[in-house]
Design an enzyme around this catalytic site. Structure first.
Site, PDB file in Angstrom:
ATOM      1  CE  LYS A  57      -1.696   1.702   3.981  1.00 31.11           C
ATOM      2  NZ  LYS A  57      -1.723   3.000   4.293  1.00 31.11           N
ATOM      3  CG  ASN A  58       1.889   2.737   3.568  1.00 35.27           C
ATOM      4  OD1 ASN A  58       1.077   3.162   3.237  1.00 35.27           O
ATOM      5  ND2 ASN A  58       2.374   2.768   4.796  1.00 35.27           N
ATOM      6  CB  CYS A 151      -5.379  10.691  11.529  1.00 34.19           C
ATOM      7  SG  CYS A 151      -3.778   9.631  11.693  1.00 34.19           S
ATOM      8  NE  ARG A 156       0.184  10.042  10.114  1.00 36.29           N
ATOM      9  CZ  ARG A 156      -0.352   9.164   9.590  1.00 36.29           C
ATOM     10  NH1 ARG A 156      -1.281   8.699   9.599  1.00 36.29           N
ATOM     11  NH2 ARG A 156       0.363   8.742   8.427  1.00 36.29           N
ATOM     12  CB  VAL A 158       2.005  17.931   6.131  1.00 37.99           C
ATOM     13  CG1 VAL A 158       1.469  16.779   6.089  1.00 37.99           C
ATOM     14  CG2 VAL A 158       1.253  19.112   6.022  1.00 37.99           C
ATOM     15  CG  ASP A 339       2.808   1.315   9.372  1.00 39.62           C
ATOM     16  OD1 ASP A 339       2.396   2.381  10.252  1.00 39.62           O
ATOM     17  OD2 ASP A 339       3.334   1.608   8.444  1.00 39.62           O
ATOM     18  NE  ARG A 431      -7.849   4.352   4.892  1.00 41.76           N
ATOM     19  CZ  ARG A 431      -7.541   5.665   5.394  1.00 41.76           C
ATOM     20  NH1 ARG A 431      -8.059   6.324   6.556  1.00 41.76           N
ATOM     21  NH2 ARG A 431      -6.468   6.165   4.974  1.00 41.76           N
TER      22      ARG A 431
HETATM   23  N1  EPU Z   1       6.177  14.670  11.202  1.00 41.41           N
HETATM   24  C1  EPU Z   1       6.033  15.704  11.607  1.00 41.41           C
HETATM   25  N2  EPU Z   1       6.070  16.841  10.523  1.00 41.41           N
HETATM   26  C2  EPU Z   1       6.256  16.398   9.150  1.00 41.41           C
HETATM   27  C3  EPU Z   1       6.169  15.016   8.798  1.00 41.41           C
HETATM   28  C4  EPU Z   1       6.119  14.176   9.833  1.00 41.41           C
HETATM   29  O1  EPU Z   1       6.004  16.266  12.718  1.00 41.41           O
HETATM   30  O2  EPU Z   1       6.112  17.220   8.369  1.00 41.41           O
HETATM   31  C5  EPU Z   1       6.040  13.373  12.193  1.00 41.41           C
HETATM   32  C6  EPU Z   1       4.766  12.760  12.410  1.00 41.41           C
HETATM   33  O3  EPU Z   1       3.506  13.368  13.242  1.00 41.41           O
HETATM   34  C7  EPU Z   1       5.249  11.407  13.048  1.00 41.41           C
HETATM   35  C8  EPU Z   1       6.905  11.144  12.299  1.00 41.41           C
HETATM   36  O4  EPU Z   1       7.069  12.587  12.097  1.00 41.41           O
HETATM   37  O5  EPU Z   1       5.588  11.535  14.285  1.00 41.41           O
HETATM   38  C9  EPU Z   1       6.960  10.240  11.174  1.00 41.41           C
HETATM   39  O6  EPU Z   1       5.903  10.493  10.217  1.00 41.41           O
HETATM   40  P1  EPU Z   1       6.107  10.250   8.910  1.00 41.41           P
HETATM   41  O7  EPU Z   1       5.952  11.578   7.755  1.00 41.41           O
HETATM   42  O8  EPU Z   1       7.276   9.444   8.497  1.00 41.41           O
HETATM   43  O9  EPU Z   1       4.644   9.377   8.454  1.00 41.41           O
HETATM   44  P2  EPU Z   1       3.632   9.454   7.224  1.00 41.41           P
HETATM   45  O10 EPU Z   1       4.647   9.772   5.936  1.00 41.41           O
HETATM   46  O11 EPU Z   1       2.479  10.439   7.391  1.00 41.41           O
HETATM   47  C10 EPU Z   1       3.887   7.121   6.423  1.00 41.41           C
HETATM   48  C11 EPU Z   1       3.032   5.800   6.212  1.00 41.41           C
HETATM   49  C12 EPU Z   1       2.536   5.372   7.635  1.00 41.41           C
HETATM   50  C13 EPU Z   1       3.483   4.778   8.490  1.00 41.41           C
HETATM   51  C14 EPU Z   1       4.518   6.103   8.759  1.00 41.41           C
HETATM   52  C15 EPU Z   1       5.793   5.765   9.394  1.00 41.41           C
HETATM   53  C16 EPU Z   1       2.312   6.234   3.942  1.00 41.41           C
HETATM   54  C17 EPU Z   1       1.245   6.449   3.157  1.00 41.41           C
HETATM   55  N3  EPU Z   1       2.138   6.192   5.382  1.00 41.41           N
HETATM   56  O12 EPU Z   1       3.115   7.961   7.260  1.00 41.41           O
HETATM   57  O13 EPU Z   1       1.629   4.099   7.355  1.00 41.41           O
HETATM   58  O14 EPU Z   1       3.238   4.747   9.876  1.00 41.41           O
HETATM   59  O15 EPU Z   1       4.942   6.494   7.351  1.00 41.41           O
HETATM   60  O16 EPU Z   1       6.481   4.764   8.750  1.00 41.41           O
HETATM   61  O17 EPU Z   1       3.601   5.910   3.682  1.00 41.41           O
HETATM   62  C18 EPU Z   1      -0.182   3.034   7.838  1.00 41.41           C
HETATM   63  O18 EPU Z   1       0.061   2.108   6.614  1.00 41.41           O
HETATM   64  O19 EPU Z   1      -0.873   2.075   8.490  1.00 41.41           O
HETATM   65  C19 EPU Z   1       0.436   3.995   7.998  1.00 41.41           C
HETATM   66  C20 EPU Z   1       0.103   4.877   9.126  1.00 41.41           C
END
Ligand code: EPU
Length: 451
Positions: A57-58, A151, A156, A158, A339, A431
């Site tokens: 998925k990811n 969420c 989370r 960005v 995950d 999902r």
């Molecule tokens: N973070 C920030 N600011 C940002 C980006 C991230 O503070 O601008 C923080 C997040 O809040 C979190 C940490 O950094 O505490 C890591 O977040 P990351 O950005 O790596 O997560 P993500 O990219 O939103 C992806 C996967 C998630 C998986 C995480 C960690 C996808 C679509 N989603 O999320 O997958 O848990 O990386 O490996 O790739 C799942 O599949 O169930 C899922 C939640």
């Protein structure tokens, strides 16, 4: 055996054909039919046989967004049949991207994109929608993407995606809940993200491949899904060094072209089924899997007493005794994945010893704890650590899924429990898992979906 497999395939195809898209399901104030689905599990069955693993998925979600980067066709194989993929395709199609889906093949064509918007209604159902931001600004010089918001597992934010694009010269304003980004052409630069972020790295990588000059992404995520995206981008003509490391060096090009690519197998789906067998006992071989991207989880499974045998594209797990409780801490790849935390906690629940689990990636990823405790587990949390006292048996009960991986942990606990477990809110599971209950039923689990 062959007849059984055939029957399952037919049932799977029927269900796939019946699937409703989230767009049709989710109407303001109404409960959709899929939201009412429940899984009924009669626990205590040993699992034996084979389960095929689907595409990740990811990896699939950012890879679909890479279709925005070129006017040529991208042919993708091994795209999993999931609600999140359907949602992403719906989002991309409303921008004018053509997408033909047939089974696990998707052909994208981005020569008629006429809209650079990701509206709130879509982004709020799937945070990964933020992945359109980088490619849209890079190719079209503009994007308007709803802010995803928090969420169930954490806030989370960005801001790292935004900070990186600003460093590349994009003008970004945030107004009325939307990120509005503009840039004549992005300029290569050096970006050091404050933390390791998976989708942040993917967004900035997709932006950098069409930028003017060299971009260096420091502190980049090394997750295999980032690597899979980078490998596709290289096939499309991108120039990227350091793939698989935390320092990606990108020489921007003027244009990318078409390519064909097979999405990597889902390491989290793989780990989830491995945990199911570790909790219930049995002997299951996962096929179409990747053994080299799940070391941290496999090492911990071996500590539980499971025998894990890796083949070229198979992983076999044999579990003949009660698992031993195992301590672990989630970290970025190649560490133990967040995950997989909930699913492994379900294994620890039925272990002979106590264990503790520390979650370091998301601040609120213990929502499954209360539900596991409803099945008789003994788990206490203190801050970001869960203390699990293994119990002799879990006892089936109605439980409620709160997010994708939490749902998977409840399924595993239900499979290990005595009696009947009813898992409500199965749409979370749909999902990110491709027909999970059918795959489990095929190896002997007593699990069925009811409307
Ligand atoms: N973070 C920030 N600011 C940002 C980006 C991230 O503070 O601008 C923080 C997040 O809040 C979190 C940490 O950094 O505490 C890591 O977040 P990351 O950005 O790596 O997560 P993500 O990219 O939103 C992806 C996967 C998630 C998986 C995480 C960690 C996808 C679509 N989603 O999320 O997958 O848990 O990386 O490996 O790739 C799942 O599949 O169930 C899922 C939640």
């Amino acid at each position: 055996m062959t007849a059984l497999l055939l029957a399952i395939c037919v049932a799977m195809q029927k269900r796939g054909a019946e699937k409703e898209t989230p767009g049709k399901n989710v109407k303001a104030g109404k409960t959709c039919k899929k939201d009412m689905d429940k899984l009924i599990i009669s626990g205590g069955k040993r699992l034996t046989g084979e389960i095929p693993i689907s595409g990740a998925k990811n990896a699939a979600l950012p890879i679909l967004c890479a279709g925005l980067l070129t006017g040529d066709s991208i042919e993708l194989q091994n795209v999993p049949r999931l609600h999140d993929v359907t949602t992403m395709l719906r989002l991309l199609r409303q921008m004018g991207l053509q997408a033909e889906q047939s089974g696990e093949q998707v052909i994208l064509n981005g020569n008629a994109i006429n809209k650079c918007d990701a509206p709130y209604d879509m982004v709020k159902t799937m945070r990964a929608s933020i992945l359109v931001l980088g490619p849209l600004v890079a190719r079209f010089g503009e994007a308007r993407v709803s802010l995803p918001g928090g969420c169930a597992i954490g806030s989370r934010p960005v801001e790292q995606h935004i900070k990186g694009l600003e460093a590349m010269g994009a003008e970004i304003t945030i107004e009325a809940g939307y990120i509005h980004a503009k840039a004549k052409r992005l300029k290569g630069t050096r970006i050091v993200t404050d933390m390791i972020t998976v989708t942040g790295t993917e967004n900035l990588l997709m932006a950098a491949v069409l930028a003017d000059g060299q971009t260096v992404l420091e502190n980049a995520a090394r997750e295999p899904e980032v690597t899979d995206l980078a490998n596709l981008l290289v096939k499309m003509g991108a120039k990227i060094d350091g793939i698989g490391t935390d320092r990606l060096v990108v020489q921007g090009v003027d244009k990318l072209h078409g390519a064909s690519h097979a999405v990597i197998p889902d390491r989290i789906e793989t780990g989830t089924f491995l945990c199911a067998v570790a909790a219930t006992g049995g002997d299951v071989t996962l096929t179409k899997a990747r053994c080299d991207i799940l070391d941290a989880v496999v090492d911990k499974l071996c500590e539980t007493g499971a025998v894990v045998t890796k083949g070229a594209d198979t992983i076999r797990i044999q579990m003949s005794a009660r698992p031993k409780g195992v301590n672990f801490r989630t970290t970025e790849y190649p560490g133990f994945p967040t995950d997989m935390q909930a699913q492994f906690m379900a294994v620890n629940c039925v272990a002979g010893e106590s264990s503790h689990i520390t979650e370091t990636i998301f601040e609120n990823r213990f929502m499954h704890v209360q539900e596991l405790n409803r099945l008789g587990a003994l788990i206490k949390t203190e801050g970001n650590t869960a203390f699990v006292k293994g119990v002799d048996k879990l006892v089936g009960a109605p439980v409620m899924a709160t997010d994708l991986r939490a749902s998977a942990s409840l399924v595993i606990a239900g499979l290990a429990a005595q009696g009947e477990t009813i898992v409500d809110r199965v749409y979370h599971l749909d999902r990110g898992y491709d027909r999970m209950e059918m795959k489990l039923a095929a190896v002997g689990a007593d699990i069925r979906r009811v409307k």
